[in-house]
Scaffold this motif. Structure first.
Motif, short mmCIF file in Angstrom:
data_model
loop_
_atom_site.label_atom_id
_atom_site.label_comp_id
_atom_site.label_asym_id
_atom_site.label_seq_id
_atom_site.Cartn_x
_atom_site.Cartn_y
_atom_site.Cartn_z
N ASN A 1 71.12 44.98 31.57
CA ASN A 1 71.30 43.59 31.00
C ASN A 1 70.15 42.76 30.69
O ASN A 1 69.90 41.71 30.10
N TYR A 2 68.93 43.22 31.03
CA TYR A 2 67.50 42.53 31.23
C TYR A 2 66.48 43.41 30.62
O TYR A 2 66.37 44.49 31.00
N CYS A 3 65.48 42.80 30.00
CA CYS A 3 64.16 43.52 29.67
C CYS A 3 63.16 42.65 30.91
O CYS A 3 63.32 41.39 30.82
N LEU A 4 62.53 43.55 31.35
CA LEU A 4 61.32 42.99 32.15
C LEU A 4 60.16 43.26 32.03
O LEU A 4 60.06 44.29 31.20
N THR A 5 59.17 42.58 32.38
CA THR A 5 57.67 42.74 32.24
C THR A 5 57.28 42.37 33.55
O THR A 5 57.35 41.23 34.06
N VAL A 6 56.44 43.23 34.22
CA VAL A 6 56.04 43.10 35.39
C VAL A 6 54.30 43.30 35.19
O VAL A 6 54.01 44.37 34.68
N ARG A 7 53.87 42.22 35.73
CA ARG A 7 52.37 42.08 35.83
C ARG A 7 51.69 42.08 37.07
O ARG A 7 52.07 41.02 37.82
N ASN A 8 51.04 42.97 37.46
CA ASN A 8 50.25 43.20 38.80
C ASN A 8 48.83 42.46 38.65
O ASN A 8 48.24 43.05 37.50
N THR A 9 48.52 41.78 39.25
CA THR A 9 46.88 41.40 39.55
C THR A 9 46.28 41.88 40.64
O THR A 9 46.88 41.51 41.89
N VAL A 10 45.43 42.62 40.51
CA VAL A 10 44.68 43.34 41.64
C VAL A 10 43.27 42.93 41.53
O VAL A 10 42.48 42.84 40.57
N GLY A 11 42.92 42.39 42.65
CA GLY A 11 41.34 42.23 43.03
C GLY A 11 41.18 41.51 44.14
O GLY A 11 41.96 40.76 44.75
N THR A 12 39.93 41.85 44.82
CA THR A 12 39.56 41.06 46.10
C THR A 12 38.63 39.65 45.55
O THR A 12 38.71 38.95 46.46
N LYS A 13 38.14 39.82 44.44
CA LYS A 13 37.21 38.62 43.93
C LYS A 13 37.93 37.98 42.83
O LYS A 13 38.32 38.63 41.98
N PRO A 14 37.93 36.74 42.54
CA PRO A 14 38.30 35.97 41.52
C PRO A 14 37.76 36.70 40.11
O PRO A 14 38.56 36.56 39.03
N ASN A 15 36.62 36.95 40.01
CA ASN A 15 35.87 37.23 38.79
C ASN A 15 36.03 38.79 38.66
O ASN A 15 35.41 39.13 37.58
N LYS A 16 36.66 39.74 39.47
CA LYS A 16 36.76 41.05 39.19
C LYS A 16 38.35 41.43 39.33
O LYS A 16 38.52 42.40 40.09
N LEU A 17 39.20 40.47 38.89
CA LEU A 17 40.65 40.70 38.77
C LEU A 17 40.89 42.01 37.84
O LEU A 17 40.25 41.83 36.75
#
Length: 127
Positions: free
Chosen positions: A46-62
């Protein structure tokens, strides 16, 4: 003639609900441009999904990784585990997960825009 075209357009929009859902699908892509494959969903979906993973230990290296799929349910919207933050966007219209942040409201807006464009075209061309 205008009434016939408007009635036909309304009927087509209603028939869309009777057929299985179509969504964009992909697995773990770094760009939304690589997530434009269209798939017919199962009848239970019944749904279309988008999954977005944000990976990183430092804000400028996501690093962002996107997956899109059909689903029978809309899971929890987001959660965080260790260094990964996961955002989940759900929608219920055909191909509504094109950019990952679609919602019912924007799907209805696109549908309304299509209807208005059709009416304007038929009026301008005297059909």
């Amino acid at each position: 003639m205008k009434t016939t075209l408007v009635t036909l357009l309304a009927a087509v929009l209603c028939v869309e609900q009777a057929h299985p859902l179509m969504c964009y699908v992909c697995e773990e892509q770094e760009s939304n441009d690589d997530c434009m494959t269209i798939s017919m969903c199962a009848e239970k979906d019944n749904y279309c999904l988008t999954v977005r993973n944000t990976v990183g230990t430092k804000p400028n290296k996501l690093k962002y990784v996107i997956s899109k799929m059909c689903s029978p349910t809309c899971p929890d919207r987001s959660h965080q585990e260790n260094q990964t933050y996961q955002s989940i966007y759900c929608c219920e219209k055909a191909l509504c997960n094109v950019n990952g942040v679609s919602s019912k409201q924007s799907s209805y807006g696109v549908m309304l825009l299509g209807v208005l464009a059709s009416i304007t075209y038929t009026s301008a061309h005297g059909l």
